[in-house]
Design a protein around this motif. Sequence first.
Motif, PDB file in Angstrom:
ATOM      1  N   LEU A  82      49.560  47.449  47.601  1.00  0.00           N
ATOM      2  CA  LEU A  82      48.990  46.317  46.859  1.00  0.00           C
ATOM      3  C   LEU A  82      47.553  46.607  46.430  1.00  0.00           C
ATOM      4  N   ILE A  83      46.778  47.235  47.325  1.00  0.00           N
ATOM      5  CA  ILE A  83      45.390  47.572  46.989  1.00  0.00           C
ATOM      6  C   ILE A  83      45.352  48.566  45.829  1.00  0.00           C
ATOM      7  N   GLY A  84      46.208  49.592  45.912  1.00  0.00           N
ATOM      8  CA  GLY A  84      46.254  50.575  44.829  1.00  0.00           C
ATOM      9  C   GLY A  84      46.662  49.961  43.511  1.00  0.00           C
ATOM     10  N   LYS A  85      47.606  49.044  43.564  1.00  0.00           N
ATOM     11  CA  LYS A  85      48.062  48.381  42.343  1.00  0.00           C
ATOM     12  C   LYS A  85      46.940  47.552  41.729  1.00  0.00           C
ATOM     13  N   GLU A  86      46.199  46.814  42.561  1.00  0.00           N
ATOM     14  CA  GLU A  86      45.095  45.986  42.059  1.00  0.00           C
ATOM     15  C   GLU A  86      43.971  46.855  41.504  1.00  0.00           C
ATOM     16  N   GLU A  87      43.675  47.956  42.204  1.00  0.00           N
ATOM     17  CA  GLU A  87      42.628  48.868  41.765  1.00  0.00           C
ATOM     18  C   GLU A  87      42.973  49.473  40.400  1.00  0.00           C
ATOM     19  N   THR A  88      44.221  49.882  40.228  1.00  0.00           N
ATOM     20  CA  THR A  88      44.660  50.451  38.953  1.00  0.00           C
ATOM     21  C   THR A  88      44.596  49.422  37.831  1.00  0.00           C
ATOM     22  N   ALA A  89      45.003  48.176  38.137  1.00  0.00           N
ATOM     23  CA  ALA A  89      44.983  47.119  37.123  1.00  0.00           C
ATOM     24  C   ALA A  89      43.566  46.844  36.644  1.00  0.00           C
ATOM     25  N   VAL A  90      42.602  46.808  37.581  1.00  0.00           N
ATOM     26  CA  VAL A  90      41.211  46.550  37.206  1.00  0.00           C
ATOM     27  C   VAL A  90      40.669  47.696  36.348  1.00  0.00           C
ATOM     28  N   LYS A  91      40.919  48.936  36.756  1.00  0.00           N
ATOM     29  CA  LYS A  91      40.408  50.085  36.000  1.00  0.00           C
ATOM     30  C   LYS A  91      41.010  50.151  34.596  1.00  0.00           C
ATOM     31  N   THR A  92      42.299  49.829  34.494  1.00  0.00           N
ATOM     32  CA  THR A  92      42.948  49.846  33.180  1.00  0.00           C
ATOM     33  C   THR A  92      42.322  48.816  32.253  1.00  0.00           C
ATOM     34  N   LEU A 532      36.132  39.647  39.133  1.00  0.00           N
ATOM     35  CA  LEU A 532      35.918  38.203  39.299  1.00  0.00           C
ATOM     36  C   LEU A 532      36.990  37.412  38.566  1.00  0.00           C
ATOM     37  N   GLU A 533      37.395  37.881  37.400  1.00  0.00           N
ATOM     38  CA  GLU A 533      38.453  37.191  36.660  1.00  0.00           C
ATOM     39  C   GLU A 533      39.774  37.200  37.438  1.00  0.00           C
ATOM     40  N   ARG A 534      40.069  38.312  38.089  1.00  0.00           N
ATOM     41  CA  ARG A 534      41.332  38.459  38.811  1.00  0.00           C
ATOM     42  C   ARG A 534      41.240  37.974  40.259  1.00  0.00           C
ATOM     43  N   LYS A 535      40.037  37.524  40.663  1.00  0.00           N
ATOM     44  CA  LYS A 535      39.817  37.083  42.052  1.00  0.00           C
ATOM     45  C   LYS A 535      40.186  38.203  43.025  1.00  0.00           C
ATOM     46  N   THR A 536      39.718  39.394  42.704  1.00  0.00           N
ATOM     47  CA  THR A 536      39.982  40.560  43.536  1.00  0.00           C
ATOM     48  C   THR A 536      39.266  40.431  44.878  1.00  0.00           C
ATOM     49  N   GLU A 537      39.953  40.846  45.957  1.00  0.00           N
ATOM     50  CA  GLU A 537      39.378  40.757  47.301  1.00  0.00           C
ATOM     51  C   GLU A 537      38.221  41.740  47.455  1.00  0.00           C
ATOM     52  N   PRO A 538      37.258  41.420  48.344  1.00  0.00           N
ATOM     53  CA  PRO A 538      36.088  42.287  48.515  1.00  0.00           C
ATOM     54  C   PRO A 538      36.433  43.708  48.940  1.00  0.00           C
ATOM     55  N   HIS A 539      37.481  43.894  49.796  1.00  0.00           N
ATOM     56  CA  HIS A 539      37.784  45.249  50.227  1.00  0.00           C
ATOM     57  C   HIS A 539      38.307  46.107  49.069  1.00  0.00           C
ATOM     58  N   VAL A 540      38.874  45.480  48.030  1.00  0.00           N
ATOM     59  CA  VAL A 540      39.259  46.224  46.828  1.00  0.00           C
ATOM     60  C   VAL A 540      38.029  46.500  45.965  1.00  0.00           C
ATOM     61  N   MET A 541      37.127  45.522  45.875  1.00  0.00           N
ATOM     62  CA  MET A 541      35.879  45.721  45.143  1.00  0.00           C
ATOM     63  C   MET A 541      35.057  46.844  45.761  1.00  0.00           C
ATOM     64  N   ALA A 542      35.176  47.019  47.079  1.00  0.00           N
ATOM     65  CA  ALA A 542      34.468  48.116  47.741  1.00  0.00           C
ATOM     66  C   ALA A 542      34.964  49.468  47.258  1.00  0.00           C
ATOM     67  N   LEU A 543      36.265  49.561  46.977  1.00  0.00           N
ATOM     68  CA  LEU A 543      36.818  50.807  46.447  1.00  0.00           C
ATOM     69  C   LEU A 543      36.432  51.016  44.988  1.00  0.00           C
ATOM     70  N   TYR A 548      27.657  50.096  45.237  1.00  0.00           N
ATOM     71  CA  TYR A 548      27.154  48.734  45.421  1.00  0.00           C
ATOM     72  C   TYR A 548      27.614  48.166  46.759  1.00  0.00           C
ATOM     73  N   TRP A 549      28.823  48.540  47.185  1.00  0.00           N
ATOM     74  CA  TRP A 549      29.310  48.090  48.488  1.00  0.00           C
ATOM     75  C   TRP A 549      28.454  48.676  49.611  1.00  0.00           C
ATOM     76  N   ALA A 550      28.125  49.970  49.520  1.00  0.00           N
ATOM     77  CA  ALA A 550      27.283  50.607  50.536  1.00  0.00           C
ATOM     78  C   ALA A 550      25.904  49.965  50.580  1.00  0.00           C
ATOM     79  N   ASP A 551      25.359  49.658  49.421  1.00  0.00           N
ATOM     80  CA  ASP A 551      24.048  49.003  49.372  1.00  0.00           C
ATOM     81  C   ASP A 551      24.129  47.596  49.958  1.00  0.00           C
ATOM     82  N   PHE A 552      25.214  46.903  49.690  1.00  0.00           N
ATOM     83  CA  PHE A 552      25.406  45.549  50.221  1.00  0.00           C
ATOM     84  C   PHE A 552      25.488  45.569  51.749  1.00  0.00           C
TER      85      PHE A 552
END
Length: 567
Positions: A82-92, A532-543, A548-552
């Motif tokens: 699921l994480i990989g699918k969401e990550e791919t969707a955002v990048k696309t 933000l539009e897709r309401k992606t979870e923070p652990h996916v945003m970290a990937l 920015y995640w490391a700085d946060f």
Amino acid sequence: MSRMASALASSSSAFASSSRKSRVATGRRCNRSSCSSSTFSTSSSTTPTPTRRIRRGDKTRAMASGTTEPDWKIKQREQDALIGKEETAVKTRVEEMLKPILEGADNKVTSQGDDEGLNQQLQLQGELSEKIRQATKMLEEGLVERDSQVRLLLLAAFCSEHLLLLGPPGTAKSEIGRRLSAFTKGQYFERLLTRFSVPEELFGPLSMVGLEKDMYVRKIDGYLPTAQVAFVDEIFKANSAILNSLLTILNERLFDNGSERIEVPLLCLVGASNELPESEELDALYDRFLLRSSVEQVSSTALGDLLKLSEASETKARADINDEQKFSLKASDFQGVKEKACEMTTIPDSVINLMTDLRAHLQDKCEPPIYVSDRRLLKAVTLLRVAAYTDGRSVVSDFDTLLLAHVLWQRPGESALVQDWILERLAKERGVKQVQYLLAALFGRACRSDENDEEESAQLLKEAQGLKQILTSQLNDLAGATAGGVPQLKRHVWLSPAESERAAQSLSPMFNKARKGLEKLLEETLTLEVALERKTEPHVMALLLPEYWADFIRSGPIEDVKPLGLK
């Protein structure tokens, strides 16, 4: 509960639950296996069944030698899928949004719009620009290392301003001033001033007929009040008897002849001097010259070209200038250009901010301070408008501000200081750091936000879209200024080849670096916007945004990182 805490808590509980279940199931399987082995101890050994590879996200359990894959491992694989699918969707989606923005920036310069009136106006400006290029080339004939002065001479005429040539004797100051008279056809006035010069030398003798009628008037025909172009050598030798009338002519284009105030047709006056003004009463006269140029001796590298020139070549150059068929510019070409430029051109905020900061720098941080009057600054704005208009553009470019190096100095050595400051300002990264800080702060707020708070989510999305607009605008501005390796700078009609080459060498590497930085930052901003539009979870945003995640995590408050198990 925040989106980050909720995601981490749910992941932790699922992992713990699946671990407990797997331990219980394993224990039960072990008991059943021991029983089976005791019952069928006489059986022959069996060959283990090969493990069947499980596809990512498949819920089927793998069987290996009669054992079952742990539930926690299956759930972990499902979650990874699921994480990989969401990550791919955002990048696309980010790639789809980024491509037209970058293509729009690349095509910005070549696109001139569909406005027929605008295209016709740009065509007329282009014709004028070409005339200026031809006239500049002709005026430069017979002169060595005077490219800048020739261009300033024409620019001063188009602006209806005056040019001061400051330098030692024998540096072709007079020759440059005389060449502007080529298109006046007789309406030219020239005079050399001394400390003993009297007003009659500039403004004409008193009329004897007028005196008989008790009228104090001058016969001005053939003198400065009737000239269209004038050259006054040793201008700072003017005494107080001359100054008042001269200042009025230079600034207001008016002359008081007896009781009558008449308009003066003066287009441009070229003043020359071997030295700066010494007395304070000449400061007002000095300020009337908007454009100033220091004329030095020919350099040693070009001295050979100068020595090869002959009097015949100089005479031919003058003849060509006075030939109406050969000289492209006419007196009518100068009429109304200043008014059209003020009406047709716009000045971006970047140029206004640069001029404001430059004046503050010159007056507050330079020692001694370089005073810039309000009148000079306002006239400088008009000069930039005229420079853009006559160069075939409707918007003042950042490159036009390089002309301020001939406007905002009081001593000759300060011209290089002004030019260096402008080049340094143009070469700076265009607000990339500021936008990067804003994006980092916005990323942290997005990680801490409550996924059920629609109002907060909408506000975060709006701010991300605002950053996207800022970066898109900066990319468009940068593309408009540097398209094709800064040809706009190299083809600038009012910058000499030496000035253009120096500026291009200084700015090109920095502009390329700035563009890459803007493109990277825009991609990161689009990633956050899509997340933000897709309401992606923070652990996916970290990937998606690991930096920015490391700085946060590194710099965020301890309350924000407690869900990670930190104490």
